[in-house]
Design a protein around this motif. Structure first.
Motif: not given
Length: 140
Positions: A33-35, A109-112, A134-135
Motif C-alpha cells: 500500500e505504501y509503495a 498506525a501512529k506509535p507511542s 499515510f502520515t
C-alpha cells in the motif's frame, strides 16, 4: 510495478516451521500500500539486495524510495521489540548503500510518543497509516 516490490524470497513458512502470522501479512500489505501511495505521487520505488560479507545469501530491504534516497523498513505491529528490530535493520543495511540513505520506519498506525521520540533522536522518520493515506513524523 508494485507487485514486483513485495514479491520476495519469503515463503509461507517461517524459519521456525510455523505459518507466518498476522503481523507478517500486515507488513506485506503495508509495504504494498505504501509503495502504491508513493508511486501515485510520482516516486520511484524499489528494493535493495545487500550482500553482507560472510553471509551466504543477500538480504532484501523492504522498500527503497529512489526519488528521495530513503531506505524504509516496515513492521506490521507497534510492539517495541519490532520497532527496535527495524531500527537495527535500518542501521545495518545503511552501511552497505551509497549514497547513504535517509531512514524510514513504516508502521500500521501512529506509535507511542516515546517511540516517536526514540526515532526522532536517531534520525529515523516514522511513516504510518492514517485515514485513507499515510502520515510522516516531523523528525528524521
Amino acid at each position: 510495478m508494485v507487485n514486483d516490490i513485495i514479491a520476495d524470497e519469503r515463503s509461507p513458512v517461517s524459519a521456525s516451521g510455523h505459518a507466518y502470522g498476522e503481523a507478517e501479512r500486515r507488513e506485506a500489505n503495508l509495504i504494498y500500500e505504501y509503495a502504491d501511495h508513493l508511486q501515485r505521487h510520482g516516486h520511484r520505488v524499489a528494493r535493495q539486495l545487500i550482500q553482507i560479507p560472510g553471509e551466504p545469501r543477500p538480504h532484501r530491504t523492504d522498500l527503497y524510495d529512489t526519488s528521495t534516497n530513503r531506505l524504509i523498513e516496515a513492521k506490521g505491529t507497534l510492539h517495541r521489540e519490532a520497532v527496535r528490530l527495524a531500527i537495527g535493520q535500518l542501521f545495518d543495511y545503511r552501511r552497505f548503500l551509497s549514497p547513504e540513505p535517509a531512514l524510514g520506519l513504516l508502521l500500521p498506525a501512529k506509535p507511542s510518543a516515546d517511540i516517536l521520540e526514540l526515532c526522532r533522536a536517531l534520525g529515523v522518520k516514522i511513516i504510518w497509516q492514517e485515514g485513507g493515506g499515510f502520515t510522516e513524523s516531523s523528525g528524521g
